[in-house]
Write a protein that holds these residues in place. Structure first.
Motif, PDB file in Angstrom:
ATOM      1  N   CYS A 102       5.998 -38.882   8.983  1.00 28.36           N
ATOM      2  CA  CYS A 102       6.607 -38.627   7.667  1.00 28.36           C
ATOM      3  C   CYS A 102       8.126 -38.595   7.772  1.00 28.36           C
ATOM      4  O   CYS A 102       8.824 -39.165   6.925  1.00 28.36           O
ATOM      5  CB  CYS A 102       6.088 -37.314   7.079  1.00 28.36           C
ATOM      6  N   CYS A 103       8.645 -37.947   8.799  1.00 28.14           N
ATOM      7  CA  CYS A 103      10.101 -37.893   9.003  1.00 28.14           C
ATOM      8  C   CYS A 103      10.667 -39.288   9.279  1.00 28.14           C
ATOM      9  O   CYS A 103      11.721 -39.657   8.745  1.00 28.14           O
ATOM     10  CB  CYS A 103      10.443 -36.949  10.152  1.00 28.14           C
ATOM     11  N   GLN A 141      -1.456 -33.163  13.574  1.00 21.88           N
ATOM     12  CA  GLN A 141      -0.495 -32.680  12.577  1.00 21.88           C
ATOM     13  C   GLN A 141       0.938 -32.986  13.016  1.00 21.88           C
ATOM     14  O   GLN A 141       1.758 -33.415  12.212  1.00 21.88           O
ATOM     15  CB  GLN A 141      -0.662 -31.177  12.339  1.00 21.88           C
ATOM     16  N   ASN A 142       1.227 -32.796  14.293  1.00 20.21           N
ATOM     17  CA  ASN A 142       2.564 -33.102  14.810  1.00 20.21           C
ATOM     18  C   ASN A 142       2.867 -34.592  14.676  1.00 20.21           C
ATOM     19  O   ASN A 142       3.984 -34.971  14.314  1.00 20.21           O
ATOM     20  CB  ASN A 142       2.705 -32.656  16.264  1.00 20.21           C
ATOM     21  N   ASN A 174       8.889 -33.819   4.152  1.00 19.26           N
ATOM     22  CA  ASN A 174       9.536 -32.887   5.073  1.00 19.26           C
ATOM     23  C   ASN A 174       8.542 -31.797   5.464  1.00 19.26           C
ATOM     24  O   ASN A 174       8.118 -31.006   4.629  1.00 19.26           O
ATOM     25  CB  ASN A 174      10.765 -32.271   4.403  1.00 19.26           C
ATOM     26  N   PRO A 175       8.168 -31.702   6.739  1.00 16.27           N
ATOM     27  CA  PRO A 175       7.173 -30.700   7.153  1.00 16.27           C
ATOM     28  C   PRO A 175       7.653 -29.256   6.993  1.00 16.27           C
ATOM     29  O   PRO A 175       6.838 -28.344   6.935  1.00 16.27           O
ATOM     30  CB  PRO A 175       6.898 -31.021   8.615  1.00 16.27           C
ATOM     31  N   ASP A 209       3.535 -35.288  10.985  1.00 14.25           N
ATOM     32  CA  ASP A 209       4.858 -34.794  10.591  1.00 14.25           C
ATOM     33  C   ASP A 209       5.960 -35.730  11.080  1.00 14.25           C
ATOM     34  O   ASP A 209       6.905 -36.042  10.346  1.00 14.25           O
ATOM     35  CB  ASP A 209       5.087 -33.381  11.143  1.00 14.25           C
ATOM     36  N   GLU A 210       5.827 -36.211  12.317  1.00 14.61           N
ATOM     37  CA  GLU A 210       6.825 -37.127  12.863  1.00 14.61           C
ATOM     38  C   GLU A 210       6.825 -38.451  12.107  1.00 14.61           C
ATOM     39  O   GLU A 210       7.885 -39.021  11.839  1.00 14.61           O
ATOM     40  CB  GLU A 210       6.561 -37.379  14.346  1.00 14.61           C
ATOM     41  N   LYS A 247       3.049 -30.458  -0.340  1.00 19.41           N
ATOM     42  CA  LYS A 247       2.112 -31.244   0.463  1.00 19.41           C
ATOM     43  C   LYS A 247       1.997 -32.659  -0.109  1.00 19.41           C
ATOM     44  O   LYS A 247       2.045 -32.860  -1.307  1.00 19.41           O
ATOM     45  CB  LYS A 247       0.742 -30.586   0.469  1.00 19.41           C
TER      46      LYS A 247
END
Length: 179
Positions: A22-23, A15-16, A50-51, A19-20, A56
């Motif tokens: 996506c950013c 998940q981390n 943006n997480p 998220d990274e 979603k």
């Protein structure tokens, strides 16, 4: 109990990484242009990437996002542990022969080698350098996929069968009725 903890930590790491990715995607692309192509509002697309936002990013939206941007880095983060890589094939109107593809692969490999030499001597690797190097690597993979496809197209169909048959006959194979 240990299995549940291991599964949770794997899920948290994945998940981390997602998220990274996506950013990084939001930073590296023009969101208004991509959102227009996807027929989605720019603010909504930014929120989905943006997480910290509750929105979603659904699988079909992720597929469209990658398709319209040509950037499959988010997909690759998700599939990394499965041992697969998603490659965008280069859009090119010109057909290149096998030798041109091989030379292009050598050029891209040389650029990647130069980047690797610079990275070895650097104390830290900025994200911009990492993203540029990943883009070069994806271009090289796309070229390799086209090269593989070209090879497969050349070795399927009637032509290889005819050439193998001709080689068989010319090299002294007995033919019924002529022997």
């Amino acid at each position: 109990m240990d299995e549940n903890n291991a599964m949770y930590s794997l899920r948290e790491l994945k998940q981390n990484a997602f998220d990274e990715a996506c950013c990084a995607f939001a930073t590296n692309h023009n969101m208004s242009e991509v959102a227009r192509k996807m027929e989605m509002g720019e603010a909504m697309l930014r929120n989905k990437l943006n997480p910290a936002q509750p929105h979603k990013l659904y699988a079909i939206e992720l597929a469209w996002l990658c398709y319209h941007s040509g950037d499959y880095s988010i997909h690759n983060v998700l599939y990394k542990d499965l041992g697969t890589v998603t490659v965008a094939l280069p859009e090119s109107s010109e057909e290149k022969n096998f030798i041109e593809r091989t030379l292009m692969n050598s050029a891209l490999g040389g650029e990647l080698s130069g980047d690797a030499m610079q990275m070895c001597s650097a104390e830290r690797l900025p994200r911009s350098v990492k993203n540029k190097t990943l883009a070069k690597a994806h271009a090289a993979l796309g070229n390799l996929v086209l090269m593989i496809s070209d090879l497969e197209n050349r070795t399927t169909g009637v032509t290889p069968m005819l050439s193998m048959g001709m080689d068989f006959v010319v090299n002294g194979a007995p033919m019924p009725g002529l022997a």
